[in-house]
Design an enzyme around this catalytic site. Sequence first.
Site, PDB file in Angstrom:
ATOM      1  N   LYS A  70       0.836  -1.198   0.000  1.00 39.54           N
ATOM      2  CA  LYS A  70       0.000   0.000   0.000  1.00 39.54           C
ATOM      3  C   LYS A  70       0.867   1.242   0.000  1.00 39.54           C
ATOM      4  CE  LYS A  70      -4.006   2.172   1.351  1.00 39.54           C
ATOM      5  NZ  LYS A  70      -3.885   2.777   0.033  1.00 39.54           N
ATOM      6  N   LYS A  94       5.676   1.803   8.503  1.00 37.43           N
ATOM      7  CA  LYS A  94       4.535   2.541   9.063  1.00 37.43           C
ATOM      8  C   LYS A  94       3.336   1.602   9.247  1.00 37.43           C
ATOM      9  CE  LYS A  94       4.401   6.647   7.173  1.00 37.43           C
ATOM     10  NZ  LYS A  94       4.084   7.779   6.263  1.00 37.43           N
ATOM     11  N   LYS A 106       4.871   2.120  -3.283  1.00 36.90           N
ATOM     12  CA  LYS A 106       4.851   3.531  -3.716  1.00 36.90           C
ATOM     13  C   LYS A 106       5.002   3.568  -5.217  1.00 36.90           C
ATOM     14  CE  LYS A 106       4.564   7.497  -1.498  1.00 36.90           C
ATOM     15  NZ  LYS A 106       3.914   7.738  -0.212  1.00 36.90           N
ATOM     16  N   THR A 190      -4.306  12.698   8.813  1.00 35.33           N
ATOM     17  CA  THR A 190      -2.860  12.755   9.079  1.00 35.33           C
ATOM     18  C   THR A 190      -2.562  13.841  10.111  1.00 35.33           C
ATOM     19  OG1 THR A 190      -2.508  12.028   6.826  1.00 35.33           O
ATOM     20  CG2 THR A 190      -0.579  12.839   7.997  1.00 35.33           C
ATOM     21  N   ASN A 221      -2.250  20.279   3.832  1.00 39.97           N
ATOM     22  CA  ASN A 221      -3.199  19.358   4.453  1.00 39.97           C
ATOM     23  C   ASN A 221      -2.746  18.965   5.864  1.00 39.97           C
ATOM     24  OD1 ASN A 221      -3.695  16.208   4.926  1.00 39.97           O
ATOM     25  ND2 ASN A 221      -5.501  17.101   4.016  1.00 39.97           N
ATOM     26  N   SER A 351      -6.828   5.424   5.364  1.00 35.71           N
ATOM     27  CA  SER A 351      -6.893   4.785   4.037  1.00 35.71           C
ATOM     28  C   SER A 351      -7.261   3.312   4.202  1.00 35.71           C
ATOM     29  CB  SER A 351      -5.545   4.876   3.323  1.00 35.71           C
ATOM     30  OG  SER A 351      -5.330   6.181   2.906  1.00 35.71           O
TER      31      SER A 351
END
Length: 418
Positions: A70, A94, A106, A190, A221, A351
């Site tokens: 992911k 993470k 990624k 986040t 953000n 997510s």
Amino acid sequence: MSKRENLYEVVLEQVTTACEALKANEAVCELLKEPMRTLNVSFPVKMDDGTIRVFNGFRCQHNDVLGPTKGGIRFHPQVDMNEVKALAAWMTYKCSLLGLPYGGGKGGVEVDPRTLSKAELERLARGYIRAIAPIIGDHKDIPAPDVNTNPQIIAWMVDEFSKIRGYNEPGVITGKPVNFGGSLGRTEATGYGTALAAKLAAEKIGLEMKGARVVVQGFGNVGSYAAKYLSEFGAKVIACADYTGVVYNENGLNIDDLMNYVANNDRVVKGYPGATKEMAPADWIDVECDIIVPAALENQITEDNVDKVKCKIISEGANGPTTPEADKILTEKGVLIIPDILANAGGVTVSYFEWVQNLMNFYWTQEEVIKRLEDLMIRAFESVFKTYKETDGVSMRIAAYMVSISRLGDAMQIRGWC
Ligand code: NAD
């Protein structure tokens, strides 16, 4: 060595240190050092004037021992496989740290999206997804937005992938608009996690949140929502910086008002009337405070400016904002740094909730999302802090890698990989 090669070197150094502290199985360390799969793609896009341009793209799947990989897709002129590899590896650590059933991935396309029309951007997004379609899927590899990709671009990508499949597969990519399978709470997730991590750290060192002085670098953000939630926790956000300058008010900035100003002023803080003082962009680091939230880019606190840092806690909203040299100096000075793989993990956590909701076809309220996010963030923070306290001489960053790598190593052993 370029900054991007250096970024991968940084990840390797952090992982090697954590593996040594853990006395981890050698095969586990070796498996983590290189990604399990990388894909370079080259694909055509028809431009508005009828000509064809060929673009280069990348996808990296770092490790899938805990589940499908992911991680975001970046559209940037300087993106390359080295950068993508580093970012994919960080996603592995993470996800493991937060206890999510995912590995790290990624991707990126070498492009400056500002040079494309909206129609060209759509064809580029669809072309990239066709190119990487053989290796993605809601149980294989699940992309998301990253630098210069947004919910609209993600919606085109999901649409293209669903056409290839022949049925709707919303769970193939997260970060979708809320009325097309996205999750409530993703936008603020986040920043909320970064603020919550700072609050938990403050409790550990006996710093009173009420009136604690906060400086935030980057007011996009992550930075804006971290500032908003820190103010809601009682802190006084005295300075917010972006690439145009620093706005300062010793009595605390009104964050809702500043967010409103930024939304209506080309997304920049410069000229905000509620500031008592404005400074040059780099001067945020000179402001004396209790908590710093770097939420702009990598490599912002370095050997060259680390001496100016005067705070007790750093909560890393951005990926890689502190260089290893600066990290060492700050740790020796007693600054508690909540590392990026913990402090900015709120995004991937929500997510994950989006993906779960897509697979269930059952959608949660904002309150449910935030409550579940809070539970996972607190659990991850506590396990890192416990390891930090129980292991001599390691920083919070290395403690975070230790928790993460020990889970990855256990899974590898249980699955018979090593
Ligand atoms: P964004 O584009 O919304 O905001 C970036 C902010 O940084 C902007 O205010 C911009 O003006 C500022 N900035 C850019 N260059 C700067 C410079 N040289 N000096 C000072 N300020 C500068 O991006 P974002 O989504 O908020 O992401 C910020 C960081 O957080 C990135 O490192 C990103 O990888 C990381 N991150 C984001 C998420 C997420 O969910 N958005 C999740 C995890 C990590």
